[in-house]
Every structure is written in structure tokens, then in C-alpha cells.
Design an enzyme around this catalytic site. Structure first.
Site, short mmCIF file in Angstrom:
data_model
loop_
_atom_site.label_atom_id
_atom_site.label_comp_id
_atom_site.label_asym_id
_atom_site.label_seq_id
_atom_site.Cartn_x
_atom_site.Cartn_y
_atom_site.Cartn_z
CB CYS A 27 10.97 -3.13 -6.41
SG CYS A 27 9.37 -2.76 -7.17
CE1 TYR A 44 23.51 -2.40 -10.73
CE2 TYR A 44 24.20 -0.12 -10.53
CZ TYR A 44 23.20 -1.05 -10.59
OH TYR A 44 21.87 -0.66 -10.52
NE ARG A 119 16.93 6.29 -7.42
CZ ARG A 119 17.63 5.19 -7.17
NH1 ARG A 119 18.10 4.47 -8.17
NH2 ARG A 119 17.85 4.79 -5.93
CG HIS A 176 17.54 3.52 -0.05
ND1 HIS A 176 16.44 2.70 -0.24
CD2 HIS A 176 18.27 3.43 -1.21
CE1 HIS A 176 16.51 2.14 -1.44
NE2 HIS A 176 17.59 2.57 -2.04
CG ASP A 244 16.91 -1.23 -2.81
OD1 ASP A 244 16.72 -0.82 -3.96
OD2 ASP A 244 18.04 -1.20 -2.26
CG ASN A 249 25.78 -1.60 -6.55
OD1 ASN A 249 26.74 -2.09 -7.12
ND2 ASN A 249 24.88 -0.86 -7.17
#
Length: 291
Positions: A27, A44, A119, A176, A244, A249
């Protein structure tokens, strides 16, 4: 600058009670921008989704623990993630984004703040493929900390990055379900390589979340179920689950987080495996205190 839709503000109450210690292992926390500004070079701009809203969601869902994955819109300033972890009284851990020139002292400070991994983002609309030599160097540097790396792949990256995956010497987590495409079926090469990786490499982990990113259809994204079931049948001891939230997006249907909990329970009816994925696996990888 692309903007994002906000998350569904009315999560349904899940039909299932999650076990004590259940962890939302993927999350995000966004802003508020007035306190934690977004990176100037971000791809974004999300709506603010502060830690207070995340905590309220977890109370609604029955989640006890969480892993905050630091998002690219905040760049490599991990302050917002560290603040969320600090506020949790030990219930949160984090995954950071870092620059290649980060010092050992700064890595140690992140560890003290609850970070347990870093990450690397391969997804094209979020910036594309990172420098593989940087990944290899960072793997060596984080190994003494007991950290892992998280790889955010597009499906096509799985075949492309087989050499990298063979070289990684710390645990690594693929987000994912590899963002495979449900419409291409279970036999698609990226997914078959993902299953092979889970069979053969004990360092490989996968998050069985992001069903909305795998699905070809609309919520509740049931076409993602067979992919999660195959992964569960292959290596349930190295799977994680998460919401998530707040779903940055998303251009298709916005998920309802209560429905995502119900979707997880459609992946497996085995209570032992449910607890393994929701409680035991994240406790092992992120070092949560015993219940």
C-alpha cells in the site's frame, strides 16, 4: 502532468474476517502535499492519501499490519513513508526508493526507521528500465542489512530480465503477479516463466495483488483468480497479498478495497494457506514482532 483518480471512498465491509496479524503488504501513502511535497520530476500527481486514511481503511478491512511501498511520485525522499511507519507503533514496515549514491549511514538510518527493502521500477509509464548495474551494486550493499528488493515489472520484463533474476543474491519480490495480462491466458510465456521462477528459485517472492492491473475486465476482477491460484499451488510460502491502496494510475474500474479482500478469499479456501500468506509470510520477510 497526469493526475490520478482517488480511491473508492466507500469500501464494503468484507464478507470474511481476516486473521490476527493480517498484513496489507503493498500500500502507499501520498502526501498531504502541503506537508510532504511531491517530487518535481514525478510522472503523475495523485490526490492526497495520508496515513490517517490508510489507517481508517485497515480498520474497516480488519488489517493489523502493513508495508508502505514508497511511490515514485515522492521520488527518493522517503520522509512520508518513514513518518507513516513511525506513527504505527510497530505495525508498519516500508520499502524505499533510493539514489544510487546513497551512503551507508543513510541506509542504516532507513533501517532504523523501519525500511526493509528497496524498489526498482521497470514499468514504462513510470520511467522505464533502471540501470541493472545499479541494482547489482545495491543488492550487495543491502545484503548485510537483511533487506530484499522489490521489482515492479511489466509482463514483458519477465522474459527480458531472466539474466538479472538469476544474479540476484538476496530475496526479491515481484509486484502484482508480474502485471501479466489475463486476456493472454495462463499459458502466456511471462506467466509460465514466473511460475518456473517460483518453483526453482527460493529467493523469489510474488505479490498476489494488483488484480485490477492483471484483469482485462471490470471489478471485481475475477479473471485474475486463476493466476493467483496457480501461484498458490506453486509456492504459497513465498507469496504476499496487499490492497495497492490508493490504486494510483488506474484507468479502468477503480477497485473497492473491501471487494479485494473478498477476492483474496476466492483465491484459496484453505485457512492454513490464507494465514500463511496474510500473516506468516510478511512476518518472516519484514521482521514483524510476534503476535
Amino acid at each position: 502532468m497526469k493526475t490520478c483518480l482517488p480511491p473508492d471512498p466507500n469500501p464494503v465491509k468484507p464478507a470474511y474476517r481476516m486473521p490476527p496479524g493480517a498484513c496489507d503488504a503493498h500500500c502507499h501513502v501520498f502526501g498531504p502535499a502541503s506537508r510532504f511535497p511531491y517530487a518535481p520530476d514525478r510522472s503523475y500527481t495523485p490526490p492526497d492519501a495520508p496515513v490517517e486514511a490508510l489507517r481508517a481503511l485497515h480498520d474497516r478491512l480488519g488489517v493489523s499490519r502493513a508495508v508502505i511501498v514508497h511511490a515514485s511520485c515522492h521520488g527518493t525522499d522517503n520522509t512520508v513513508t518513514l513518518d507513516a511507519i513511525k506513527s504505527s507503533n510497530g505495525a508498519y514496515r516500508g520499502v524505499a526508493n533510493v539514489n544510487a549514491d546513497i551512503t551507508d549511514n543513510a541506509l542504516a538510518d532507513l533501517h532504523a526507521g523501519g525500511i526493509r527493502g528497496i524498489r526498482f521500477n521497470f514499468v514504462k509509464h513510470l520511467g522505464g528500465v533502471p540501470d541493472v548495474s545499479v541494482i547489482e551494486t545495491m543488492v550487495k550493499r543491502i545484503a548485510p542489512l537483511g533487506w530484499h528488493i522489490v521489482l515492479h515489472f511489466d509482463a514483458e520484463n519477465i522474459p527480458e530480465q531472466q539474466d538479472l533474476l538469476r544474479k540476484i543474491t538476496v530475496p526479491f519480490v515481484i509486484d502484482h503477479m508480474g502485471r501479466v495480462r489475463a486476456e493472454q491466458g495462463l499459458e502466456q510465456r511471462p506467466f509460465q516463466l514466473l511460475l518456473q521462477l517460483m518453483r526453482e528459485n527460493p529467493l523469489a517472492w510474488v505479490k498476489i495483488c494488483g488484480a485490477e492491473r492483471v484483469s482485462a475486465g471490470k471489478r471485481p476482477f475475477t479473471d485474475a483468480i486463476p493466476f493467483a491460484q496457480q501461484l498458490i499451488a506453486t509456492a504459497p510460502e513465498r507469496l504476499l497479498w496487499g490492497t495497492d491502496w490508493p490504486h494510483p494510475n488506474i484507468s479502468k474500474d477503480m477497485p473497492n478495497d473491501g471487494e479485494l479482500v473478498n477476492l483474496f478469499y476466492a483465491y484459496t479456501h484453505d485457512e492454513k494457506i490464507q494465514k500463511q500468506i496474510l500473516v506468516d509470510n510478511p512476518a518472516q520477510l519484514y521482521g514483524f514482532d510476534p503476535l
